[in-house]
Enzyme design. Structure first.
Site, mmCIF file in Angstrom:
data_model
loop_
_atom_site.group_PDB
_atom_site.id
_atom_site.type_symbol
_atom_site.label_atom_id
_atom_site.label_comp_id
_atom_site.label_asym_id
_atom_site.label_seq_id
_atom_site.Cartn_x
_atom_site.Cartn_y
_atom_site.Cartn_z
ATOM 1 N N LYS A 199 -0.539 8.209 -15.234
ATOM 2 C CA LYS A 199 -1.870 7.588 -15.280
ATOM 3 C C LYS A 199 -2.789 8.278 -14.273
ATOM 4 C CE LYS A 199 -3.952 4.222 -13.131
ATOM 5 N NZ LYS A 199 -5.331 4.731 -13.100
ATOM 6 N N GLY A 252 -1.550 7.574 -3.434
ATOM 7 C CA GLY A 252 -2.750 6.753 -3.309
ATOM 8 C C GLY A 252 -2.748 6.023 -1.975
ATOM 9 N N SER A 253 -3.408 4.884 -1.949
ATOM 10 C CA SER A 253 -3.585 4.176 -0.686
ATOM 11 C C SER A 253 -2.316 3.414 -0.290
ATOM 12 C CB SER A 253 -4.746 3.199 -0.813
ATOM 13 O OG SER A 253 -4.466 2.272 -1.829
ATOM 14 N N GLU A 274 3.385 8.714 -1.729
ATOM 15 C CA GLU A 274 2.571 9.587 -0.860
ATOM 16 C C GLU A 274 1.299 8.811 -0.554
ATOM 17 O OE1 GLU A 274 3.441 12.350 0.379
ATOM 18 O OE2 GLU A 274 5.069 13.037 -0.896
ATOM 19 N N CYS A 308 -6.101 13.156 2.049
ATOM 20 C CA CYS A 308 -5.108 12.364 2.799
ATOM 21 C C CYS A 308 -4.704 13.046 4.100
ATOM 22 C CB CYS A 308 -3.886 12.105 1.927
ATOM 23 S SG CYS A 308 -3.202 13.608 1.225
ATOM 24 N N GLU A 406 -7.850 4.305 8.025
ATOM 25 C CA GLU A 406 -8.241 5.462 7.218
ATOM 26 C C GLU A 406 -9.617 5.195 6.600
ATOM 27 O OE1 GLU A 406 -6.247 6.191 3.409
ATOM 28 O OE2 GLU A 406 -6.054 8.289 3.976
HETATM 29 P P1 NAP Z 1 -5.747 3.918 -4.763
HETATM 30 O O1 NAP Z 1 -6.855 2.966 -4.862
HETATM 31 O O2 NAP Z 1 -4.495 3.496 -4.120
HETATM 32 O O3 NAP Z 1 -5.468 4.412 -6.264
HETATM 33 C C1 NAP Z 1 -4.510 5.395 -6.572
HETATM 34 C C2 NAP Z 1 -4.062 5.233 -8.005
HETATM 35 O O4 NAP Z 1 -3.377 3.981 -8.136
HETATM 36 C C3 NAP Z 1 -5.210 5.194 -9.008
HETATM 37 O O5 NAP Z 1 -4.784 5.806 -10.206
HETATM 38 C C4 NAP Z 1 -5.396 3.693 -9.192
HETATM 39 O O6 NAP Z 1 -6.020 3.365 -10.407
HETATM 40 C C5 NAP Z 1 -3.970 3.210 -9.151
HETATM 41 N N1 NAP Z 1 -3.798 1.790 -8.841
HETATM 42 C C6 NAP Z 1 -4.672 0.943 -8.234
HETATM 43 N N2 NAP Z 1 -4.144 -0.301 -8.151
HETATM 44 C C7 NAP Z 1 -2.919 -0.247 -8.729
HETATM 45 C C8 NAP Z 1 -1.886 -1.203 -8.951
HETATM 46 N N3 NAP Z 1 -2.002 -2.476 -8.569
HETATM 47 N N4 NAP Z 1 -0.746 -0.796 -9.564
HETATM 48 C C9 NAP Z 1 -0.590 0.487 -9.947
HETATM 49 N N5 NAP Z 1 -1.550 1.432 -9.776
HETATM 50 C C10 NAP Z 1 -2.688 1.081 -9.165
HETATM 51 O O7 NAP Z 1 -6.182 5.232 -4.012
HETATM 52 P P2 NAP Z 1 -7.499 6.098 -4.230
HETATM 53 O O8 NAP Z 1 -8.629 5.346 -3.638
HETATM 54 O O9 NAP Z 1 -7.586 6.547 -5.639
HETATM 55 O O10 NAP Z 1 -7.134 7.378 -3.371
HETATM 56 C C11 NAP Z 1 -7.308 7.418 -2.002
HETATM 57 C C12 NAP Z 1 -6.036 7.120 -1.247
HETATM 58 O O11 NAP Z 1 -4.999 7.999 -1.671
HETATM 59 C C13 NAP Z 1 -6.167 7.338 0.219
HETATM 60 O O12 NAP Z 1 -5.536 6.310 0.925
HETATM 61 C C14 NAP Z 1 -5.446 8.658 0.450
HETATM 62 O O13 NAP Z 1 -4.979 8.852 1.744
HETATM 63 C C15 NAP Z 1 -4.365 8.583 -0.536
HETATM 64 N N6 NAP Z 1 -3.860 9.918 -0.867
HETATM 65 C C16 NAP Z 1 -2.624 10.275 -0.418
HETATM 66 C C17 NAP Z 1 -2.152 11.540 -0.672
HETATM 67 C C18 NAP Z 1 -0.799 11.968 -0.175
HETATM 68 O O14 NAP Z 1 -0.280 12.929 -0.718
HETATM 69 N N7 NAP Z 1 -0.199 11.325 0.786
HETATM 70 C C19 NAP Z 1 -2.923 12.439 -1.390
HETATM 71 C C20 NAP Z 1 -4.186 12.038 -1.822
HETATM 72 C C21 NAP Z 1 -4.634 10.761 -1.553
HETATM 73 P P3 NAP Z 1 -7.621 3.288 -10.592
HETATM 74 O O15 NAP Z 1 -8.257 3.797 -9.366
HETATM 75 O O16 NAP Z 1 -7.846 4.147 -11.771
HETATM 76 O O17 NAP Z 1 -7.959 1.854 -10.875
#
Ligand code: NAP
Ligand code: MG
Length: 504
Positions: A199, A252-253, A274, A308, A406
């Protein structure tokens, strides 16, 4: 590659791609969703709607998991000759490179990153990830075990292990560099012989859908790779809780990562996470500032801090504090803000209005907490997209929220330290719930290595920040995640180990 790029043809092809109504890629075909609800895809540099995707939920996820299960159980991928499996992965890498311009243009429109930067970083990294893991396909081996079980005279044991793919894997990715993110997820899963339901983030799905089109041309059997579009709380939650999914890999977060773990407990899915970061950058007093200052600015302001690994907490020795502040301030003020396809700007937009609101709220918090704003701090109102000035807060304290949490925006916090004790410097840097990335800047390499040993994070750079590479394990200590991606360690989570003992 010596291709003659016909930009007009590419742009008209991309225009047609944007105008399509994008469904879900399941079992080798594009399907519309049952609910027929759509989500607008927005260009963050302008705020304009540029395309739309279907909003999938449990029913599309179920179709995708069923297709992935059927493909897995048939052995069409996992039992294909390893050299043939590798050949398809190498072919996909070539296809990606041949479509560099198209992918870069889509990503530029979707997240506001410049097309040039995308060509240089995103596409190349993605193709290399695939090639790296294609190389592993023919080298996935078990081992023979020296067995000490008691045995009667004349009898023997033969014990060995075999590696098997975990099965159907769910992969959920964020919106920052989504194309490279999608490829870095699928590459080890494909190498292991798994099948996939992925996804993309609803904020940036375009280049990942283009990837699905390239996958369809690569010779990968139908059902091995499936893509479901939609919101995280619907489609994402359905993947992480589905009983037919054996493993979930999430980027993600940290908050959503915790939800994924809870959802995965139903069938005890294997889980790789991650997550977020608040990476320290440590400037010792003997650092080469000519090199370090521009690199530190890149470490935080690259992709407007939506990275990230962003070096968001800077620690500077008192002897060079004023000089570093001055250098960073001059550099931040000289940065140009905007977005164009050629990448002539230093600072691009934030991904969405929501992210803009979040970053501006943190800037207000920083001011009210008493941090000294030395540059930036404002939204760029002359531009219609979601742009924020490169922002630097000096004289920060460890207790401030802007230091602890963050922000995921172009906001740097600076703290001063005055001693030379490595344990104390490390304690300052380690005073955070995250542990993803870090960098140390010094001309005394022995000091650099000693300090690196004391830093609690998955990657530490010495005179370099965020030096990622397909062969180098990547992942977080503490609340930055579980497990590693990249390298041999990134392959293991997609494999089960079976121990076989024969009584001879
Ligand atoms: P996010 O809000 O956690 O979303 C990440 C993904 O998870 C999106 O596809 C989102 O879908 C989905 N998601 C949201 N709620 C969910 C749930 N309840 N169950 C399953 N999936 C769900 O993160 P973001 O705002 O897109 O990205 C930023 C974050 O990612 C930051 O915290 C960053 O540090 C982290 N990140 C980490 C890395 C790493 O490698 N460590 C790399 C890049 C980013 P939708 O948004 O489509 O609704
Ligand atoms: Mg977008």
């Amino acid at each position: 590659m010596n291709e003659i790029i016909d930009h007009e043809k590419i742009n008209s092809g991309i225009q047609a791609f944007l105008e399509k109504s994008h469904g879900h890629f399941i079992d080798g075909n594009w399907l519309d969703g049952a609910a027929n609800k759509t989500i607008d895809v927005i260009n963050p540099a302008t705020g304009d709607v540029i395309s739309s995707i279907q909003s999938g939920d449990e029913s599309e996820v179920d179709l995708a998991v069923t297709a992935a299960r059927r493909a897995f159980d048939s052995g069409i991928w996992s039992k294909m000759l390893p050299v043939e499996r590798a050949r398809i992965m190498f072919r996909l890498a070539d296809l990606i490179e041949m479509h560099t311009s198209q992918i870069s243009l889509l990503e530029a429109l979707d997240i506001g990153v410049s097309r040039d930067m995308m060509q240089m970083i995103g596409v190349k990294l993605a193709a290399n990830q695939l090639r790296y893991y294609a190389g592993w396909v023919t080298k996935i081996n078990g081992e023979t075990i020296t067995n000490s079980r008691a045995r009667p005279e004349g009898r023997e044991f033969l014990t060995y292990t075999e590696k098997e793919p975990v099965g159907v894997v769910g992969q959920i990715i964020p919106w920052n560099f989504p194309f490279a993110m999608a490829v870095q997820k699928i590459a080890p899963a494909l190498a292991a012989g798994c099948t996939i339901v992925l996804k993309p983030a609803e904020d940036a799905p375009l280049a990942t859908m283009y990837l699905a089109e390239l996958i369809a041309q690569s010779g990968l059997p139908s059902g091995v790779f499936n893509l479901v579009n939609g919101y995280g709380r619907k489609a994402g939650a359905a993947i992480s809780s589905h009983e037919g999914v054996d493993k979930v890999s999430f980027t993600g977060s940290t908050d959503v990562g915790k939800e994924i773990i809870r959802a995965a407990t139903g069938n005890l899915k294997r889980t790789t996470l991650e997550l977020g970061g608040k990476s320290p950058v440590i400037l010792l007093k003997d650092a080469n500032l000519e090199e370090a200052i521009p690199a530190i600015a890149r470490a935080i302001f690259f992709l407007s801090g939506q990275n990230c690994m962003a070096g968001s907490r800077l620690f500077v020795h008192g002897d060079i504090y004023d000089q570093v502040l001055k250098g960073l301030k001059v550099l931040a003020r000289s940065m140009t803000i905007g977005a164009d396809m050629e990448g002539t700007y230093d600072i691009g937009p934030l991904i969405s209005e929501k992210q803009l609101t979040r970053v501006m709220a943190y800037i207000d918090i920083g001011v009210s907490e008493g941090a000294r704003l030395i540059t930036g701090g404002k939204r760029v109102t002359s531009l219609s997209g979601y742009f924020v000035e490169p922002t630097i807060f000096a004289d920060c304290d460890p207790g401030m929220r802007i230091v602890k949490e963050e922000i995921f925006g172009p906001v740097l916090t600076i703290q001063k330290f005055d001693n030379e004790d490595l344990e104390e410097i490390a304690a300052l840097a380690n005073d955070n719930i995250f542990g993803l990335s870090a960098s140390i800047w010094t001309t005394d390499l022995a000091q650099g290595h000693k300090l690196a040993r004391r830093i609690k994070s998955g990657q530490v750079g010495i005179n370099v920040h965020a030096a990622i590479d397909p062969a180098t394990p990547f992942g977080g200590f503490k609340q930055s995640g579980w497990g590693r991606e990249f390298g041999r360690e990134g392959l293991e989570p997609y494999l089960e180990t079976k121990a076989i003992t024969a009584y001879l």
